[in-house]
Enzyme design. Structure first.
Site, PDB file in Angstrom:
ATOM      1  N   PRO A   1       0.805  -1.241   0.000  1.00  0.00           N
ATOM      2  CA  PRO A   1       0.000   0.000   0.000  1.00  0.00           C
ATOM      3  C   PRO A   1       0.832   1.283   0.000  1.00  0.00           C
ATOM      4  O   PRO A   1       0.772   2.091   0.931  1.00  0.00           O
ATOM      5  CB  PRO A   1      -0.829  -0.142   1.272  1.00  0.00           C
ATOM      6  CG  PRO A   1       0.044  -0.939   2.190  1.00  0.00           C
ATOM      7  CD  PRO A   1       0.791  -1.900   1.314  1.00  0.00           C
ATOM      8  N   CYS A   2       1.569   1.509  -1.080  1.00  0.00           N
ATOM      9  CA  CYS A   2       2.358   2.743  -1.174  1.00  0.00           C
ATOM     10  C   CYS A   2       1.453   3.968  -1.265  1.00  0.00           C
ATOM     11  O   CYS A   2       1.900   5.092  -1.014  1.00  0.00           O
ATOM     12  CB  CYS A   2       3.322   2.682  -2.360  1.00  0.00           C
ATOM     13  SG  CYS A   2       2.543   2.422  -3.961  1.00  0.00           S
ATOM     14  N   HIS A   3       0.163   3.762  -1.596  1.00  0.00           N
ATOM     15  CA  HIS A   3      -0.767   4.892  -1.658  1.00  0.00           C
ATOM     16  C   HIS A   3      -1.013   5.510  -0.284  1.00  0.00           C
ATOM     17  O   HIS A   3      -1.530   6.614  -0.183  1.00  0.00           O
ATOM     18  CB  HIS A   3      -2.106   4.436  -2.271  1.00  0.00           C
ATOM     19  CG  HIS A   3      -2.723   3.260  -1.561  1.00  0.00           C
ATOM     20  ND1 HIS A   3      -2.423   1.961  -1.890  1.00  0.00           N
ATOM     21  CD2 HIS A   3      -3.611   3.194  -0.532  1.00  0.00           C
ATOM     22  CE1 HIS A   3      -3.104   1.131  -1.102  1.00  0.00           C
ATOM     23  NE2 HIS A   3      -3.832   1.869  -0.268  1.00  0.00           N
TER      24      HIS A   3
END
Length: 294
Positions: free
Chosen positions: A251-253
């Site tokens: 989950p780099c977001h």
């Protein structure tokens, strides 16, 4: 390849949602109302409200609260000292700890990706998600690549450039299906998702740390750098995050600027806004259900 036959409308719905988010973002000073936004995407206010609620699990008004600068700043302030704290993580629900509990990363050995991956057999397929089309690829050991997809031909070439000498076949396998359930199934029923990734030790360490950011929470590049005990490496952390090969599952977001601004995203800031708002709605809906006894 579709996630389910009934999900064939997902792509069209996401395009409309994205257009609505983009319109609201570009005109936020005018505070457009429901009728204005619905008109912009060529739907009646009733149909827009219903479409949005089906997609996000909440109303457009509530959804937008989870994407504001003020909301992001408050999350960062609340989480500054506790986000990666063991006691904090233990107290989280299974839904919040999805990535930490259900997703494991295994680094490829040098032998596995030597000579451009000539000994690797990679299956790939195209699917739909709540955030647009995706390309997903897997080795015998796990998911090695997942990307939001605007152009199938170009995105396939991009995948192949990561493993230039590997063998590729278009095929849906159980590893991919299990990973794609994250978009359509109750997360409490997910099996473990294995990721089989090519990366440096530093990149793998950053990606593993991203898995520990709970659903509905946000953090900064500096916090990630501190967590991996390299507090001056914010820029290198940003580069590693920018090279994340597996959209959404890693989950780099959930990493934003220290100012609270959402910042860049490999697959577009509108999509990043959509995912953050969708996850915020999901976690708040779960909390509301728990409080009401459902």
């Amino acid at each position: 390849m579709k996630l389910k036959a009934k999900d064939e409308h997902l792509g069209i719905n996401y395009d409309r949602i994205a257009a609505a988010i983009e319109f609201i973002k570009n005109n936020f000073k005018d505070q457009p109302n429901l009728d204005d936004v619905a008109r912009q995407i060529h739907l009646s206010p009733f149909h827009f409200q219903r479409l949005f609620s089906e997609w996000a699990g909440t109303s457009p008004k509530k959804f937008l609260q989870y994407t504001t600068l003020e909301y992001a700043k408050n999350l960062l302030k609340e989480n500054k000292a506790t986000l990666f704290d063991a006691a904090y993580e233990t107290g989280l629900s299974g839904t919040s700890r999805l990535h930490d509990l259900f997703i494991n990363i295994e680094g490829m050995t040098p032998a596995e990706y030597k000579n451009g991956g000539k000994d690797l057999l990679i299956n790939y397929s195209f699917a739909e998600s709540p955030f647009g089309n995706i390309l997903v690829a897997s080795t015998a050991k796990g998911i090695c690549y997942m990307s939001f997809c605007e152009n199938e031909e170009k995105d396939l070439l991009k995948l192949q450039s990561h493993f230039p000498k590997a063998s590729f076949r278009q095929m849906v396998d159980l590893i991919q299906q299990n990973a794609l359930y994250i978009f359509t199934h109750d997360w409490k029923q997910l099996d473990k998702i294995k990721l089989h990734l090519k990366g440096t030790d530093f990149q793998l360490k950053v990606w593993e740390t991203l898995l520990r950011i709970p659903l509905g929470q946000l953090t900064t590049y500096g916090n990630i750098a501190g967590e991996i005990k390299q507090p001056t490496a914010s820029r290198a952390v940003g580069t590693a995050i920018g090279n994340n090969p597996v959209a959404f599952l890693i989950p780099c977001h959930r990493v934003i600027q220290a100012s609270g601004v959402l910042g860049n995203y490999m697959w577009g800031t509108t999509r990043k806004t959509a995912i953050i708002g969708w996850e915020g709605a999901k976690i708040h809906n779960t909390e509301d259900q728990q409080q009401s006894g459902f």
